[in-house]
Design a protein around this motif. Structure first.
Motif, PDB file in Angstrom:
ATOM      1  N   ILE A   1      -5.390   7.605  14.708  1.00 43.60           N
ATOM      2  CA  ILE A   1      -4.487   7.128  13.675  1.00 43.60           C
ATOM      3  C   ILE A   1      -5.258   6.999  12.365  1.00 43.60           C
ATOM      4  CG2 ILE A   1      -3.080   5.163  12.916  1.00 43.60           C
ATOM      5  CD1 ILE A   1      -1.825   6.760  15.195  1.00 43.60           C
ATOM      6  N   ALA A   2      -4.639   7.450  11.279  1.00 43.85           N
ATOM      7  CA  ALA A   2      -5.261   7.348   9.962  1.00 43.85           C
ATOM      8  C   ALA A   2      -4.249   6.822   8.958  1.00 43.85           C
ATOM      9  CB  ALA A   2      -5.781   8.711   9.504  1.00 43.85           C
ATOM     10  N   THR A   3      -4.643   5.822   8.208  1.00 39.46           N
ATOM     11  CA  THR A   3      -3.776   5.377   7.120  1.00 39.46           C
ATOM     12  C   THR A   3      -3.943   6.309   5.920  1.00 39.46           C
ATOM     13  OG1 THR A   3      -5.381   3.906   6.033  1.00 39.46           O
ATOM     14  CG2 THR A   3      -4.073   2.973   7.837  1.00 39.46           C
ATOM     15  N   GLY A   4      -2.952   6.299   5.047  1.00 38.70           N
ATOM     16  CA  GLY A   4      -3.035   6.972   3.753  1.00 38.70           C
ATOM     17  C   GLY A   4      -2.840   5.921   2.688  1.00 38.70           C
ATOM     18  N   SER A   5      -3.752   5.835   1.735  1.00 41.38           N
ATOM     19  CA  SER A   5      -3.708   4.735   0.768  1.00 41.38           C
ATOM     20  C   SER A   5      -2.422   4.729  -0.041  1.00 41.38           C
ATOM     21  CB  SER A   5      -4.918   4.798  -0.166  1.00 41.38           C
ATOM     22  OG  SER A   5      -4.915   5.980  -0.947  1.00 41.38           O
ATOM     23  N   TRP A   6      -1.885   5.915  -0.349  1.00 42.62           N
ATOM     24  CA  TRP A   6      -0.665   6.005  -1.161  1.00 42.62           C
ATOM     25  C   TRP A   6       0.493   5.318  -0.434  1.00 42.62           C
ATOM     26  CZ3 TRP A   6       0.128   9.110  -5.768  1.00 42.62           C
ATOM     27  CH2 TRP A   6       1.459   9.132  -6.211  1.00 42.62           C
ATOM     28  N   GLY A   7       0.727   5.712   0.821  1.00 43.88           N
ATOM     29  CA  GLY A   7       1.828   5.150   1.574  1.00 43.88           C
ATOM     30  C   GLY A   7       1.663   3.666   1.828  1.00 43.88           C
ATOM     31  N   VAL A   8       0.434   3.248   2.163  1.00 42.47           N
ATOM     32  CA  VAL A   8       0.186   1.826   2.397  1.00 42.47           C
ATOM     33  C   VAL A   8       0.502   1.023   1.144  1.00 42.47           C
ATOM     34  CG1 VAL A   8      -1.600   0.097   2.852  1.00 42.47           C
ATOM     35  CG2 VAL A   8      -1.522   2.187   4.217  1.00 42.47           C
ATOM     36  N   ALA A   9      -0.024   1.453   0.013  1.00 43.12           N
ATOM     37  CA  ALA A   9       0.208   0.719  -1.237  1.00 43.12           C
ATOM     38  C   ALA A   9       1.692   0.663  -1.576  1.00 43.12           C
ATOM     39  CB  ALA A   9      -0.581   1.369  -2.378  1.00 43.12           C
ATOM     40  N   CYS A  10       2.364   1.812  -1.525  1.00 49.95           N
ATOM     41  CA  CYS A  10       3.779   1.853  -1.894  1.00 49.95           C
ATOM     42  C   CYS A  10       4.634   1.015  -0.951  1.00 49.95           C
ATOM     43  CB  CYS A  10       4.278   3.292  -1.910  1.00 49.95           C
ATOM     44  SG  CYS A  10       3.648   4.294  -3.268  1.00 49.95           S
ATOM     45  N   SER A  11       4.298   1.014   0.337  1.00 49.34           N
ATOM     46  CA  SER A  11       5.094   0.253   1.301  1.00 49.34           C
ATOM     47  C   SER A  11       5.001  -1.247   1.050  1.00 49.34           C
ATOM     48  CB  SER A  11       4.635   0.572   2.728  1.00 49.34           C
ATOM     49  OG  SER A  11       3.370   0.010   3.012  1.00 49.34           O
ATOM     50  N   LEU A  12       3.940  -1.669   0.366  1.00 50.39           N
ATOM     51  CA  LEU A  12       3.742  -3.087   0.074  1.00 50.39           C
ATOM     52  C   LEU A  12       4.034  -3.424  -1.387  1.00 50.39           C
ATOM     53  CD1 LEU A  12       0.513  -3.628   2.195  1.00 50.39           C
ATOM     54  CD2 LEU A  12       2.819  -4.435   2.715  1.00 50.39           C
ATOM     55  N   GLY A  13       4.608  -2.460  -2.118  1.00 50.00           N
ATOM     56  CA  GLY A  13       5.037  -2.722  -3.488  1.00 50.00           C
ATOM     57  C   GLY A  13       3.978  -2.530  -4.549  1.00 50.00           C
ATOM     58  N   PHE A  14       2.936  -1.767  -4.227  1.00 51.29           N
ATOM     59  CA  PHE A  14       1.857  -1.517  -5.175  1.00 51.29           C
ATOM     60  C   PHE A  14       1.740  -0.021  -5.456  1.00 51.29           C
ATOM     61  CE2 PHE A  14       0.903  -5.554  -3.250  1.00 51.29           C
ATOM     62  CZ  PHE A  14       0.319  -6.307  -4.249  1.00 51.29           C
ATOM     63  N   LYS A  15       0.909   0.338  -6.418  1.00 52.04           N
ATOM     64  CA  LYS A  15       0.604   1.730  -6.703  1.00 52.04           C
ATOM     65  C   LYS A  15      -0.743   2.083  -6.092  1.00 52.04           C
ATOM     66  CE  LYS A  15       3.165   2.063 -11.071  1.00 52.04           C
ATOM     67  NZ  LYS A  15       3.063   2.380 -12.528  1.00 52.04           N
ATOM     68  N   ASP A  16      -0.921   3.380  -5.805  1.00 52.14           N
ATOM     69  CA  ASP A  16      -2.208   3.859  -5.318  1.00 52.14           C
ATOM     70  C   ASP A  16      -3.271   3.655  -6.394  1.00 52.14           C
ATOM     71  OD1 ASP A  16      -3.724   5.056  -3.273  1.00 52.14           O
ATOM     72  OD2 ASP A  16      -3.571   7.023  -4.201  1.00 52.14           O
ATOM     73  N   GLY A  17      -4.523   3.556  -5.988  1.00 55.39           N
ATOM     74  CA  GLY A  17      -5.603   3.393  -6.957  1.00 55.39           C
ATOM     75  C   GLY A  17      -6.246   2.026  -6.886  1.00 55.39           C
ATOM     76  N   GLU A  18      -6.306   1.454  -5.675  1.00 55.07           N
ATOM     77  CA  GLU A  18      -6.914   0.149  -5.435  1.00 55.07           C
ATOM     78  C   GLU A  18      -6.227  -0.981  -6.196  1.00 55.07           C
ATOM     79  OE1 GLU A  18     -11.195  -0.138  -5.497  1.00 55.07           O
ATOM     80  OE2 GLU A  18     -11.448   1.692  -4.323  1.00 55.07           O
ATOM     81  N   THR A  19      -4.914  -0.824  -6.492  1.00 50.13           N
ATOM     82  CA  THR A  19      -4.163  -1.961  -7.029  1.00 50.13           C
ATOM     83  C   THR A  19      -3.733  -2.891  -5.892  1.00 50.13           C
ATOM     84  OG1 THR A  19      -1.940  -0.971  -6.919  1.00 50.13           O
ATOM     85  CG2 THR A  19      -3.283  -0.458  -8.862  1.00 50.13           C
TER      86      THR A  19
END
Length: 251
Positions: A40-58
């Motif tokens: 299993i691998a996370t993707g930072s874009w999807g993780v961030a967006c699913s929690l209401g944030f933008k990609d890029g360590e926000t």
């Protein structure tokens, strides 16, 4: 190196690549696990967006790690987390952040060689120092080289591949376990990369990228889907929602 990390590493076989259909939360991890995934691998874009944030360590690291823990609670498969540029202003901070992912139970991380704020590449020695700090955790470090992302597509050529390979040599010396090169499109360039890289090569699938069988034949050892699964899920959700809203007006 524990047995689960070793097993994850053993899945990186040139010509018989590990397929990672990137997920973003516990529910998507469970679905992909049940579909027959080997890891299993996370993707930072999807993780961030699913929690209401933008990609890029926000996304705050505490939230990213809490999400990792929920994912780990629903699967016994090896889990690798996309940590973007390592969540640290310097190598020591990167090392501390990655150590937290290791303590949570991750087997590996992704780490980029560009600054998440300026979007500029770190100088090779600086990127290597950050990778070395991450590798001290004992996790499988998938070092992402972003030269192809930052180079216009019409300028993609063998010279760019060779520049990536020079970075890869430094990253391998620093303790990286594999090399992730997204947005490289042409089969001949991917083949050259696989031939010259000192590390097993990870390629991102997508539009205009050779299909998985072709990538395997070129010697790719790991294939990621990035933000594609998240984007498809959200597109399907939106279309279904629009159809439901419109159903009252039909007939």
């Amino acid at each position: 190196m524990n047995d689960k990390i070793k097993h994850f590493g053993d899945l990186h076989v040139p010509g018989d690549p590990l397929i990672l259909y990137n997920i973003w939360d516990a529910g998507s991890a469970k679905a992909v696990s049940e579909a027959g995934a080997k890891a299993i691998a996370t993707g930072s874009w999807g993780v961030a967006c699913s929690l209401g944030f933008k990609d890029g360590e926000t996304l705050p690291i505490d939230a990213a790690l809490a999400n990792l823990e929920r994912i780990l609670s629903v699967t016994d498969l090896p889990v690798t987390i996309d940590m973007e540029a390592g969540y640290g202003a310097d190598p020591a901070a990167v090392g501390a952040s990655v150590a937290r992912a290791a303590a949570a139970g991750a087997v590996g991380i992704n780490i980029e060689d560009k600054d998440p704020v300026t979007r500029k590449l770190f100088e090779t020695p600086d990127a290597a120092a950050r990778i070395k700090a991450a590798a001290a955790s004992g996790l499988w470090v998938n070092a992402r080289a972003d030269l192809f992302i930052l180079t216009p597509k019409e300028q993609h050529d063998a010279a760019v591949v060779d520049a990536v390979v020079e970075r890869a040599k430094a990253y391998a010396d620093a303790g990286a376990s594999s090399l992730f090169v997204p947005f490289i499109y042409e089969a001949v360039l991917i083949g050259r990369l696989c031939e010259k890289s000192p590390l097993p090569v990870n390629i991102l699938v997508g539009e205009a990228i050779p299909d998985i069988k072709t990538l395997a034949g070129l010697g790719v050892a790991r294939i990621s889907h990035g933000h594609g699964p998240w984007a498809k899920a959200m597109q399907d959700l939106g279309e279904a929602a629009r159809a439901a809203m419109a159903s009252l007006n039909q007939g």
